[in-house]
Design an enzyme around this catalytic site. Structure first.
Site, mmCIF file in Angstrom:
data_model
loop_
_atom_site.group_PDB
_atom_site.id
_atom_site.type_symbol
_atom_site.label_atom_id
_atom_site.label_comp_id
_atom_site.label_asym_id
_atom_site.label_seq_id
_atom_site.Cartn_x
_atom_site.Cartn_y
_atom_site.Cartn_z
ATOM 1 N N ARG A 1 -0.500 -8.808 13.551
ATOM 2 C CA ARG A 1 -1.080 -7.778 12.667
ATOM 3 C C ARG A 1 -1.947 -8.413 11.584
ATOM 4 O O ARG A 1 -2.952 -7.833 11.171
ATOM 5 C CB ARG A 1 0.031 -6.919 12.064
ATOM 6 C CG ARG A 1 0.552 -5.881 13.067
ATOM 7 C CD ARG A 1 1.927 -5.364 12.729
ATOM 8 N NE ARG A 1 2.009 -4.710 11.452
ATOM 9 C CZ ARG A 1 3.136 -4.582 10.750
ATOM 10 N NH1 ARG A 1 4.268 -5.068 11.223
ATOM 11 N NH2 ARG A 1 3.115 -3.968 9.604
ATOM 12 N N ARG B 1 -9.183 1.495 8.978
ATOM 13 C CA ARG B 1 -8.768 0.145 9.346
ATOM 14 C C ARG B 1 -9.937 -0.672 9.889
ATOM 15 O O ARG B 1 -9.785 -1.846 10.178
ATOM 16 C CB ARG B 1 -7.763 0.212 10.475
ATOM 17 C CG ARG B 1 -6.269 0.219 10.269
ATOM 18 C CD ARG B 1 -5.625 -0.816 9.478
ATOM 19 N NE ARG B 1 -4.296 -1.146 9.949
ATOM 20 C CZ ARG B 1 -3.174 -0.546 9.554
ATOM 21 N NH1 ARG B 1 -3.189 0.443 8.709
ATOM 22 N NH2 ARG B 1 -2.014 -0.962 10.012
ATOM 23 N N ARG C 1 11.531 -5.537 4.883
ATOM 24 C CA ARG C 1 11.242 -4.108 4.714
ATOM 25 C C ARG C 1 12.215 -3.234 5.503
ATOM 26 O O ARG C 1 12.543 -3.506 6.649
ATOM 27 C CB ARG C 1 9.814 -3.802 5.187
ATOM 28 C CG ARG C 1 9.548 -2.297 5.271
ATOM 29 C CD ARG C 1 8.095 -1.948 5.240
ATOM 30 N NE ARG C 1 7.327 -2.501 6.331
ATOM 31 C CZ ARG C 1 5.996 -2.433 6.388
ATOM 32 N NH1 ARG C 1 5.312 -1.867 5.410
ATOM 33 N NH2 ARG C 1 5.364 -2.958 7.403
ATOM 34 N N LYS D 1 0.832 -1.216 0.000
ATOM 35 C CA LYS D 1 0.000 0.000 0.000
ATOM 36 C C LYS D 1 0.864 1.262 0.000
ATOM 37 O O LYS D 1 0.637 2.180 -0.780
ATOM 38 C CB LYS D 1 -0.911 0.039 1.242
ATOM 39 C CG LYS D 1 -1.850 -1.141 1.378
ATOM 40 C CD LYS D 1 -2.712 -1.034 2.623
ATOM 41 C CE LYS D 1 -1.932 -1.055 3.934
ATOM 42 N NZ LYS D 1 -1.257 -2.336 4.201
ATOM 43 N N ARG E 1 11.410 -1.491 11.221
ATOM 44 C CA ARG E 1 10.393 -1.178 12.217
ATOM 45 C C ARG E 1 10.315 -2.279 13.270
ATOM 46 O O ARG E 1 10.369 -3.463 12.935
ATOM 47 C CB ARG E 1 9.032 -1.033 11.528
ATOM 48 C CG ARG E 1 8.856 0.314 10.858
ATOM 49 C CD ARG E 1 7.663 0.360 9.947
ATOM 50 N NE ARG E 1 6.464 -0.254 10.502
ATOM 51 C CZ ARG E 1 5.321 -0.355 9.837
ATOM 52 N NH1 ARG E 1 5.221 0.104 8.606
ATOM 53 N NH2 ARG E 1 4.279 -0.922 10.391
#
Ligand code: ADP
Ligand code: ADP
Ligand code: ZN
Length: 230
Positions: free
Chosen positions: A171, A88, A127, A13, A160
């Site tokens: 998540r 969300r 990431r 996204k 992160r």
């Protein structure tokens, strides 16, 4: 263009939102980036949000709505925006719709970027995020020219804390329980387009543009948006 990008964590996204924002000259508004900035600034809101983010749970709606409302009021969002990571859950979606309606606006489209769980874990585990400009990289799929350094601004890249595998699993669960129902919600409203998130970044971008068809023109300036409770 007033667009929402939906999809599981790691679907791409943010990557797509940044590409489309550059293409159209409208801002990417990423609730996760706004929250991380609040945590870094150590604001009261940031201190409240941090614990939820660390364990992969959703931050309470009122905190997120406050940040998003403030961001949507800024001048650069008047000609359109790309929401990434917000809404969300159905509550957030309803508050957004009411806030837009109040100033005579509505969403043009909701694009869901779909990606299987195994791919989600691969993408998130590699990431790296720029500390300064929030650009995204991947150690294998989208490596920066120089390891650990942002190509765009020279900022330092970091991993992160919530991208650790165990938190990612949590998540994904939260996505299934709270966020996936938004697909039906926006489907019923006739706003939803589903796009396959597997493949190169530019291939996914082409699919999104195709799903937007004749819509892909930034809309004219409008009034600011407030999300206050009625
Ligand atoms: P990803 O891009 O991997 O989906 P985000 O950067 O969007 O992750 O979000 C990171 C964390 O910030 C989430 O796990 C959650 O704790 C919090 N968060 C972000 N957006 C929202 C939102 N709209 N509502 C509640 N919490 C949010
Ligand atoms: P999200 O915002 O949905 O959490 P990101 O845009 O941050 O997802 O992407 C997650 C990771 O996957 C990042 O490391 C990013 O560089 C990488 N990525 C994004 N799109 C692709 C793609 N099409 N192919 C391979 N890797 C990708
Ligand atoms: Zn950077």
């Amino acid at each position: 263009m007033r667009l929402v990008l939906l999809g599981p964590p790691g679907a791409g996204k943010g990557t797509q939102a940044q590409a489309l924002a550059a293409l159209w000259g409208i801002p990417q508004i990423a609730s996760g980036d706004l929250l991380r900035a609040a945590v870094r600034e150590d604001s009261e809101l940031g201190r409240e949000a941090a614990g939820y983010m660390e364990c992969g749970h959703l931050v309470p709606d009122e905190l997120v709505l406050k940040l998003i409302a403030e961001r949507l009021q800024k001048k650069d969002a008047r000609g359109g925006f790309i929401l990434d990571g917000f809404p969300r859950n159905v509550m957030q979606a309803e508050r957004l719709a009411v806030g837009l309606e109040r100033v005579g606006l509505k969403l043009d489209k909701v694009v869901a970027v779909m990606l299987p769980d195994e791919e989600v874990v691969k993408r998130i585990s590699g990431r790296r995020t720029c500390e300064d400009c929030a650009a995204m990289y991947h150690v294998v799929f989208e490596p920066p020219a120089k390891a650990g350094v942002c190509d765009k601004c020279g900022g330092e890249l970091y991993q992160r804390a919530d991208d650790a595998e165990e938190t990612v699993r949590e998540r994904i669960k939260v996505y299934e329980a709270a966020t996936r129902p938004l697909l039906d919600h926006y489907g019923r409203l006739g706003l939803l387009a589903k796009v396959d998130g597997v493949g190169r970044t530019d291939e996914v971008e082409k699919r999104i543009l195709a799903a937007l068809d004749g819509l892909a023109i930034p809309s004219q300036a409008g009034a600011g948006v407030g999300l206050a409770r009625s």
